[in-house]
Scaffold this active site. Structure first.
Site, mmCIF file in Angstrom:
data_model
loop_
_atom_site.group_PDB
_atom_site.id
_atom_site.type_symbol
_atom_site.label_atom_id
_atom_site.label_comp_id
_atom_site.label_asym_id
_atom_site.label_seq_id
_atom_site.Cartn_x
_atom_site.Cartn_y
_atom_site.Cartn_z
ATOM 1 N N ASN A 24 0.884 -1.165 0.000
ATOM 2 C CA ASN A 24 0.000 0.000 0.000
ATOM 3 C C ASN A 24 0.922 1.214 0.000
ATOM 4 O O ASN A 24 1.491 1.561 1.024
ATOM 5 C CB ASN A 24 -0.887 -0.039 1.256
ATOM 6 C CG ASN A 24 -1.714 1.223 1.402
ATOM 7 O OD1 ASN A 24 -1.783 2.043 0.490
ATOM 8 N ND2 ASN A 24 -2.352 1.373 2.559
ATOM 9 N N LYS A 26 0.237 4.260 -0.372
ATOM 10 C CA LYS A 26 -0.350 5.476 0.218
ATOM 11 C C LYS A 26 -0.066 6.694 -0.664
ATOM 12 O O LYS A 26 -0.023 6.538 -1.879
ATOM 13 C CB LYS A 26 0.149 5.665 1.654
ATOM 14 C CG LYS A 26 -0.051 4.388 2.481
ATOM 15 C CD LYS A 26 0.059 4.579 3.963
ATOM 16 C CE LYS A 26 -0.143 3.241 4.662
ATOM 17 N NZ LYS A 26 -0.270 3.368 6.110
ATOM 18 N N HIS A 109 -9.631 1.429 4.218
ATOM 19 C CA HIS A 109 -8.398 1.600 4.999
ATOM 20 C C HIS A 109 -8.694 2.563 6.154
ATOM 21 O O HIS A 109 -9.479 3.508 5.998
ATOM 22 C CB HIS A 109 -7.273 2.129 4.114
ATOM 23 C CG HIS A 109 -5.946 2.081 4.803
ATOM 24 N ND1 HIS A 109 -5.566 3.037 5.714
ATOM 25 C CD2 HIS A 109 -4.945 1.190 4.752
ATOM 26 C CE1 HIS A 109 -4.380 2.725 6.198
ATOM 27 N NE2 HIS A 109 -3.968 1.604 5.630
ATOM 28 N N GLU A 111 -7.126 4.948 7.301
ATOM 29 C CA GLU A 111 -6.867 6.359 6.984
ATOM 30 C C GLU A 111 -8.052 6.961 6.221
ATOM 31 O O GLU A 111 -8.394 8.140 6.399
ATOM 32 C CB GLU A 111 -5.551 6.476 6.192
ATOM 33 C CG GLU A 111 -4.351 6.240 7.108
ATOM 34 C CD GLU A 111 -3.137 5.612 6.433
ATOM 35 O OE1 GLU A 111 -3.045 5.625 5.197
ATOM 36 O OE2 GLU A 111 -2.274 5.081 7.173
ATOM 37 N N GLU A 181 -6.012 -4.780 10.070
ATOM 38 C CA GLU A 181 -4.982 -3.784 10.355
ATOM 39 C C GLU A 181 -5.308 -3.050 11.656
ATOM 40 O O GLU A 181 -6.110 -2.106 11.653
ATOM 41 C CB GLU A 181 -4.901 -2.770 9.212
ATOM 42 C CG GLU A 181 -4.499 -3.385 7.884
ATOM 43 C CD GLU A 181 -3.820 -2.367 6.992
ATOM 44 O OE1 GLU A 181 -2.754 -2.683 6.469
ATOM 45 O OE2 GLU A 181 -4.336 -1.254 6.832
ATOM 46 N N GLY A 187 2.019 2.229 10.687
ATOM 47 C CA GLY A 187 3.007 3.292 10.572
ATOM 48 C C GLY A 187 3.665 3.674 11.887
ATOM 49 O O GLY A 187 4.328 4.697 11.986
ATOM 50 N N SER A 227 2.882 -2.225 10.265
ATOM 51 C CA SER A 227 4.318 -2.329 10.544
ATOM 52 C C SER A 227 4.899 -3.713 10.240
ATOM 53 O O SER A 227 5.811 -4.168 10.922
ATOM 54 C CB SER A 227 4.633 -1.908 11.975
ATOM 55 O OG SER A 227 4.224 -0.565 12.186
HETATM 56 P P1 PGA Z 1 2.513 0.196 7.594
HETATM 57 O O1 PGA Z 1 1.075 0.446 6.862
HETATM 58 O O2 PGA Z 1 3.025 -1.098 7.037
HETATM 59 O O3 PGA Z 1 3.341 1.365 7.192
HETATM 60 O O4 PGA Z 1 2.242 0.112 9.046
HETATM 61 C C1 PGA Z 1 0.199 -0.615 6.653
HETATM 62 C C2 PGA Z 1 -1.057 -0.059 6.005
HETATM 63 O O5 PGA Z 1 -1.490 1.021 6.382
HETATM 64 O O6 PGA Z 1 -1.635 -0.705 5.110
#
Ligand code: PGA
Length: 262
Positions: A24, A26, A109, A111, A181, A187, A227
């Site tokens: 992803n 982003k 997601h 976000e 998630e 993140g 992560s």
């Molecule tokens: P990350 O993000 O691996 O940077 O924690 C995962 C995601 O948001 O899909």
């Protein structure tokens, strides 16, 4: 004996589910940077036993679809709108994604849910539209730290899954991907332990079994995201109900190749 048989059955089912490692990206990488990254990762992500997907910003879709031609990588979008076409300034339709060569779309997601106020009612419409257009949804769910501490993780996730999949058929669920998630792990460098991730992924599979049947629950692929990196991927991916990863930060680095081959 019966227990032994059940164990064998689980192994077979697990083996039947092809692992899926999705990046992803982003809001990272301009179109030219995106093409350079595809080139950089090309040899590192070679693996025919795993489905490898790059979910990229809308503007990178066309050049990335071109750049992955002849490789084992498929392309996904990070979002889409549920309407067919019309006056929705700034939005992108499922048909546009399909026409551009996109196979997967991340929906829900955290976000998007948090910053862009996407709720389960909207997400249900998006999931329906994605299937109608022939896209494979990667539907995200996950709890906040507060919810985990309150002990309502599974209640919250079951609510998300049940709402987002309302009206979705068993055959559609068998073909889709669900990404667990935990918001507190995205993140932050704080990964859920493999046991914590397994427990929730199993809970999601149980929820699907209740909503549909055992065959649907056995077929649906459930990823862990939050992560995940080259150091922790192998342990997470060894768990019986974790069929892959949705990877943010580490998908932009050569580390992504190590996760694919973990
Ligand atoms: P990350 O993000 O691996 O940077 O924690 C995962 C995601 O948001 O899909």
């Amino acid at each position: 004996m019966a227990v032994e048989h059940a164990g064998c059955f689980e192994m077979e089912e697990k083996m039947a589910r092809k692992k899926i490692i999705a990046g992803n990206w982003k809001m990272n990488k301009t179109p030219s940077e995106a093409v350079a990254l595809v080139e950089e990762l090309k040899d590192l992500v070679k693996n025919d036993e795993v489905a490898v997907v790059y979910c990229v910003p809308a503007i990178d879709i066309v050049p990335v679809v071109e750049a992955v031609k002849g490789t084992n990588v498929e392309v996904g979008a990070e979002n889409m709108y549920f309407e067919e076409s019309g006056a929705y300034t700034g939005e992108i339709s499922a048909a546009m994604l399909v026409d551009a060569g996109v196979k997967y779309v991340i929906l829900g997601h955290s976000e998007r849910r948090d910053y862009f106020k996407e709720d389960d009612c909207l997400l249900n419409k998006k999931v329906k539209k994605a299937f109608e257009a022939g896209l494979t949804p990667i539907l995200c769910c996950g709890e906040s730290l507060e919810q985990r501490e309150l002990g309502v993780t599974m209640d919250w996730i079951r609510l998300q899954i049940k709402s987002d999949l309302s009206g979705i058929t068993a055959d559609q669920v068998k073909a889709m991907v669900i990404a667990y998630e935990p918001i507190w792990a995205i993140g932050t460098g704080k990964t859920a332990t493999a046991d914590q991730a397994q427990e929730v992924c199993k809970g999601i599979r149980d929820c699907i079994a209740e909503m549909y049947d055992a065959a649907t629950a056995d077929a649906v692929r459930i990823q862990y995201g939050g992560s995940m990196n080259a150091g922790n991927a192998a342990e997470l991916l060894s768990k019986p109900d974790i069929d892959g990863g949705l990877i943010g930060g580490a998908s932009l680095k050569p580390d992504f190749g190590k996760i694919v081959n973990a």
